[in-house]
Design an enzyme around this catalytic site. Sequence first.
Site, mmCIF file in Angstrom:
data_model
loop_
_atom_site.group_PDB
_atom_site.id
_atom_site.type_symbol
_atom_site.label_atom_id
_atom_site.label_comp_id
_atom_site.label_asym_id
_atom_site.label_seq_id
_atom_site.Cartn_x
_atom_site.Cartn_y
_atom_site.Cartn_z
ATOM 1 C CD GLU A 51 -13.029 -50.155 6.152
ATOM 2 O OE1 GLU A 51 -14.023 -49.773 6.798
ATOM 3 O OE2 GLU A 51 -13.050 -50.294 4.918
ATOM 4 C CG ASN A 63 -22.856 -50.535 5.094
ATOM 5 O OD1 ASN A 63 -22.115 -49.592 5.343
ATOM 6 N ND2 ASN A 63 -22.506 -51.786 5.360
ATOM 7 C CG ASP A 65 -26.251 -53.130 1.611
ATOM 8 O OD1 ASP A 65 -26.047 -52.790 2.805
ATOM 9 O OD2 ASP A 65 -25.483 -53.895 0.996
ATOM 10 C CB SER A 67 -25.079 -54.954 4.950
ATOM 11 O OG SER A 67 -24.335 -53.915 4.316
ATOM 12 C CG ASP A 69 -19.348 -52.741 6.758
ATOM 13 O OD1 ASP A 69 -19.771 -53.704 6.095
ATOM 14 O OD2 ASP A 69 -19.358 -51.579 6.344
ATOM 15 C CG ASN A 76 -21.319 -56.134 3.989
ATOM 16 O OD1 ASN A 76 -22.103 -56.970 3.565
ATOM 17 N ND2 ASN A 76 -21.653 -54.857 4.193
#
Length: 142
Positions: A51, A63, A65, A67, A69, A76
């Site tokens: 990650e 992302n 959508d 959002s 991270d 998230n």
Amino acid sequence: MKAVLLICVLALAAPVILARTMDRCSLAREMAKRGVPRGELARWACIAEHESSYRTGVVGPTNPDGSNDYGLFQINDRYWCQPASGKFSYNGCRINCNDLLTDDISNSVRCAQAVMGAQGWSAWSVWRFCSGYLPPIDDCFK
């Protein structure tokens, strides 16, 4: 000259986020100190490797959508932490997202465990790399 002075003042007034790059063993040892079961440490290390490359200060790209991270485990902001922008978040960990970016991994560990408890290991898209055999973590504790 005034612009340079203004930039210096703003830089000093901005909150400092200390971040670091860990490795598999330093992460495992710190997570163990925070009560994470030894049997889970290799999985957590694998997730952090894929990650964030063990970097605590990483904010991922936006992302689809909208959002983002945050941190070691790429938590998230739509569901688990409140972004500084004030945009809506369910904020399941009841934490500011910037608190996941510091060199103290306590908040990241606590929140990642909450995510795992609610959604299981598959909450992380990198789970496919971490679901099979992983090298033992015991060599980190010798």
